[in-house]
Design a protein around this motif. Sequence first.
Motif, PDB file in Angstrom:
ATOM      1  N   ALA A 189      -2.870   1.871  43.174  1.00  0.00           N
ATOM      2  CA  ALA A 189      -2.690   3.265  42.753  1.00  0.00           C
ATOM      3  C   ALA A 189      -1.864   4.027  43.780  1.00  0.00           C
ATOM      4  CB  ALA A 189      -4.049   3.936  42.578  1.00  0.00           C
ATOM      5  N   GLY A 190      -0.957   4.853  43.274  1.00  0.00           N
ATOM      6  CA  GLY A 190      -0.115   5.649  44.156  1.00  0.00           C
ATOM      7  C   GLY A 190       1.039   4.885  44.741  1.00  0.00           C
ATOM      8  N   ARG A 191       1.278   3.664  44.299  1.00  0.00           N
ATOM      9  CA  ARG A 191       2.324   2.829  44.880  1.00  0.00           C
ATOM     10  C   ARG A 191       3.343   2.383  43.832  1.00  0.00           C
ATOM     11  NH1 ARG A 191       1.145   0.606  49.864  1.00  0.00           N
ATOM     12  NH2 ARG A 191      -0.944   1.052  50.684  1.00  0.00           N
ATOM     13  N   VAL A 205       2.460  11.526  43.963  1.00  0.00           N
ATOM     14  CA  VAL A 205       1.945  10.335  43.287  1.00  0.00           C
ATOM     15  C   VAL A 205       0.718   9.797  44.010  1.00  0.00           C
ATOM     16  CG1 VAL A 205       2.473   7.958  42.604  1.00  0.00           C
ATOM     17  CG2 VAL A 205       4.209   9.745  42.350  1.00  0.00           C
ATOM     18  N   GLN A 206       0.759   9.840  45.338  1.00  0.00           N
ATOM     19  CA  GLN A 206      -0.321   9.276  46.141  1.00  0.00           C
ATOM     20  C   GLN A 206      -1.595  10.117  46.121  1.00  0.00           C
ATOM     21  OE1 GLN A 206       1.626   8.832  49.917  1.00  0.00           O
ATOM     22  NE2 GLN A 206       2.668   6.929  49.321  1.00  0.00           N
ATOM     23  N   GLN A 207      -1.545  11.262  45.487  1.00  0.00           N
ATOM     24  CA  GLN A 207      -2.745  12.081  45.333  1.00  0.00           C
ATOM     25  C   GLN A 207      -3.588  11.620  44.133  1.00  0.00           C
ATOM     26  OE1 GLN A 207      -1.514  16.175  45.039  1.00  0.00           O
ATOM     27  NE2 GLN A 207      -0.524  16.175  47.048  1.00  0.00           N
ATOM     28  N   SER A 214      -7.937   9.475  37.701  1.00  0.00           N
ATOM     29  CA  SER A 214      -6.551   9.926  37.765  1.00  0.00           C
ATOM     30  C   SER A 214      -5.759   8.907  38.578  1.00  0.00           C
ATOM     31  CB  SER A 214      -6.471  11.309  38.405  1.00  0.00           C
ATOM     32  OG  SER A 214      -5.132  11.764  38.454  1.00  0.00           O
ATOM     33  N   CYS A 215      -5.123   8.004  37.868  1.00  0.00           N
ATOM     34  CA  CYS A 215      -4.432   6.886  38.514  1.00  0.00           C
ATOM     35  C   CYS A 215      -2.964   6.875  38.107  1.00  0.00           C
ATOM     36  CB  CYS A 215      -5.106   5.569  38.125  1.00  0.00           C
ATOM     37  SG  CYS A 215      -4.362   4.124  38.878  1.00  0.00           S
ATOM     38  N   TRP A 216      -2.080   7.071  39.088  1.00  0.00           N
ATOM     39  CA  TRP A 216      -0.646   7.047  38.856  1.00  0.00           C
ATOM     40  C   TRP A 216      -0.036   5.857  39.587  1.00  0.00           C
ATOM     41  CZ3 TRP A 216       1.722  12.666  39.400  1.00  0.00           C
ATOM     42  CH2 TRP A 216       1.077  13.522  38.502  1.00  0.00           C
ATOM     43  N   ILE A 217       1.014   5.294  38.995  1.00  0.00           N
ATOM     44  CA  ILE A 217       1.773   4.235  39.653  1.00  0.00           C
ATOM     45  C   ILE A 217       3.260   4.495  39.450  1.00  0.00           C
ATOM     46  CG2 ILE A 217      -0.021   2.466  39.421  1.00  0.00           C
ATOM     47  CD1 ILE A 217       1.532   1.395  36.993  1.00  0.00           C
ATOM     48  N   VAL A 218       4.082   3.773  40.199  1.00  0.00           N
ATOM     49  CA  VAL A 218       5.535   3.898  40.087  1.00  0.00           C
ATOM     50  C   VAL A 218       6.099   2.534  39.714  1.00  0.00           C
ATOM     51  CG1 VAL A 218       7.685   4.424  41.308  1.00  0.00           C
ATOM     52  CG2 VAL A 218       5.606   5.737  41.806  1.00  0.00           C
ATOM     53  N   HIS A 219       7.053   2.549  38.773  1.00  0.00           N
ATOM     54  CA  HIS A 219       7.747   1.315  38.397  1.00  0.00           C
ATOM     55  C   HIS A 219       9.204   1.655  38.142  1.00  0.00           C
ATOM     56  CE1 HIS A 219       9.085  -1.909  35.576  1.00  0.00           C
ATOM     57  NE2 HIS A 219       8.414  -2.660  36.436  1.00  0.00           N
ATOM     58  N   ASP A 220      10.089   1.045  38.913  1.00  0.00           N
ATOM     59  CA  ASP A 220      11.530   1.318  38.802  1.00  0.00           C
ATOM     60  C   ASP A 220      11.824   2.810  38.894  1.00  0.00           C
ATOM     61  OD1 ASP A 220      12.099  -1.339  38.611  1.00  0.00           O
ATOM     62  OD2 ASP A 220      12.226  -1.359  36.426  1.00  0.00           O
ATOM     63  N   ARG A 221      11.188   3.457  39.856  1.00  0.00           N
ATOM     64  CA  ARG A 221      11.373   4.882  40.160  1.00  0.00           C
ATOM     65  C   ARG A 221      10.937   5.794  39.008  1.00  0.00           C
ATOM     66  NH1 ARG A 221      13.464   5.113  44.978  1.00  0.00           N
ATOM     67  NH2 ARG A 221      13.346   7.374  44.877  1.00  0.00           N
ATOM     68  N   ARG A 222      10.133   5.260  38.106  1.00  0.00           N
ATOM     69  CA  ARG A 222       9.547   6.058  37.033  1.00  0.00           C
ATOM     70  C   ARG A 222       8.047   6.144  37.283  1.00  0.00           C
ATOM     71  NH1 ARG A 222      12.646   6.317  32.151  1.00  0.00           N
ATOM     72  NH2 ARG A 222      10.800   6.013  30.832  1.00  0.00           N
ATOM     73  N   VAL A 223       7.452   7.293  37.001  1.00  0.00           N
ATOM     74  CA  VAL A 223       6.043   7.549  37.305  1.00  0.00           C
ATOM     75  C   VAL A 223       5.221   7.444  36.027  1.00  0.00           C
ATOM     76  CG1 VAL A 223       4.389   9.183  38.298  1.00  0.00           C
ATOM     77  CG2 VAL A 223       6.733   9.088  39.176  1.00  0.00           C
ATOM     78  N   GLU A 245       3.419   4.422  54.328  1.00  0.00           N
ATOM     79  CA  GLU A 245       2.677   3.837  55.438  1.00  0.00           C
ATOM     80  C   GLU A 245       1.508   4.718  55.832  1.00  0.00           C
ATOM     81  OE1 GLU A 245       3.437   2.260  60.002  1.00  0.00           O
ATOM     82  OE2 GLU A 245       5.107   2.903  58.747  1.00  0.00           O
ATOM     83  N   GLU A 246       1.756   6.038  55.884  1.00  0.00           N
ATOM     84  CA  GLU A 246       0.688   6.983  56.213  1.00  0.00           C
ATOM     85  C   GLU A 246      -0.400   6.957  55.145  1.00  0.00           C
ATOM     86  OE1 GLU A 246       0.068  11.790  56.976  1.00  0.00           O
ATOM     87  OE2 GLU A 246       2.068  10.961  56.628  1.00  0.00           O
ATOM     88  N   PHE A 247       0.038   6.864  53.898  1.00  0.00           N
ATOM     89  CA  PHE A 247      -0.920   6.811  52.797  1.00  0.00           C
ATOM     90  C   PHE A 247      -1.804   5.565  52.890  1.00  0.00           C
ATOM     91  CE2 PHE A 247      -1.596   4.837  48.603  1.00  0.00           C
ATOM     92  CZ  PHE A 247      -2.536   5.721  48.099  1.00  0.00           C
ATOM     93  N   ALA A 248      -1.198   4.428  53.214  1.00  0.00           N
ATOM     94  CA  ALA A 248      -1.945   3.172  53.303  1.00  0.00           C
ATOM     95  C   ALA A 248      -3.012   3.231  54.384  1.00  0.00           C
ATOM     96  CB  ALA A 248      -0.996   2.014  53.563  1.00  0.00           C
ATOM     97  N   GLN A 249      -2.730   3.943  55.473  1.00  0.00           N
ATOM     98  CA  GLN A 249      -3.674   4.029  56.581  1.00  0.00           C
ATOM     99  C   GLN A 249      -4.829   4.959  56.265  1.00  0.00           C
ATOM    100  OE1 GLN A 249      -1.192   5.319  59.796  1.00  0.00           O
ATOM    101  NE2 GLN A 249      -0.276   3.296  60.125  1.00  0.00           N
TER     102      GLN A 249
END
Length: 389
Positions: free
Chosen positions: A60-62, A22-24, A30-39, A104-108
């Motif tokens: 994005a990616g979160r 998702v974080q890619q 190309s923008c993906w998000i997660v809501h209630d464990r659904r992508v 956390e790694e993605f945020a950095q």
Amino acid sequence: MHTIHTERKTEMEKRYFSIAEVQQHTTIDSCWIVHDRRVYDVSTFIQRHPGGEQMIVQRAGRDVSRDMAGPPHRHSSNAQRWLQQYYIGELRQDGDQEEEEEEEEFAQKKQAVRERSRANRESNSVMDARCKSVDPDNDLVDWNKPLLWQVGHLRENYDEWVHQPVDRPIRLFYSDFVEACSKTAWYIVPLVWTPIVIFFSWYSYTELAQGNTRLFASIATEYFIPVHKYCFPFLFLLGMFLWSLVEYLIHRYLFHMKPPASNYYLITLHFMLHGQHHKSPFDGSRLVFPPVPASLVVVLFFAAFHLLAPGAVGMSIFVGGLCGYVVYDMIHYYLHYGSPKKGSYLYGLKAYHVKHHFEHQRLGFGITSRFWDYPFHTVIPEETFEKNH
């Protein structure tokens, strides 16, 4: 037994993504998000988001579950339903600890979002194939056929159905020619009407400049008031102001009439005039008034002004109203597809208009301004407007 088998098959057909996958997808393209464990792939919605593009891109990616639940912005049930159109799969459960470390790694390491040129984003009349607009097997109409002749049969279900927005184009007519006349690109409106506004403005001004225009001050005494050319800007602005009232009245009382459930023809008329816009608010080819039907309305208004206020005075007011219409259509298009700067006048109008579409269809009828909503008591409550969009 068959039901259990079907459920298992459906579960197996679902796509699963790790948080790393998702974080890619964190760009405008190309923008993906997660809501209630659904992508969800919201790439095609970014530009239309009432809070602006960056509100989504920054997340994005979160997981946006907490953001959508609020505070400060609790999203409406229609907004939650709208999101389902972009569902692409489920978030793979690899362990909460591992997910937190990856986030956390993605945020950095997250890089600045690459901006896409506006020229490439202007082409919105063709809907993205990834939009999952409706479930054709369970919807109340057949989306493979023109909708105009079907909606009248919905009867008591029509009002609820038409106010459940989808993100897909609508076909109204069987005839390709008539269908083409019912649609238009946004730039056609200024191309057609701006030369007419300029011509009649010049005509009205030159007529007033001759110094022969008079108004009755008192019919009984036949006393005349001269109207000078310097009055033209004020008459023009009066026309624009009067148009804002006409805009409100048409939107509220004609476009938002509630047709009786038993009247097939009134339901059909309502859907043709405005219902189709509420059903598919991001159909870019139906956001402005096509010139062919618009010309009929303009001729009627012209005739009315000619009867009520003949001569250059009436023409000056009329051309101001015509200019007001062009401004209205352009602002309406921008409120759906533009990305105004946060805190600006248009930003507030965009959020206000989106609330009208998704939560308060019986309020907020002003498009270019909220002015007339106040005296007619149809303004969207400020507290709800600020906290829920």
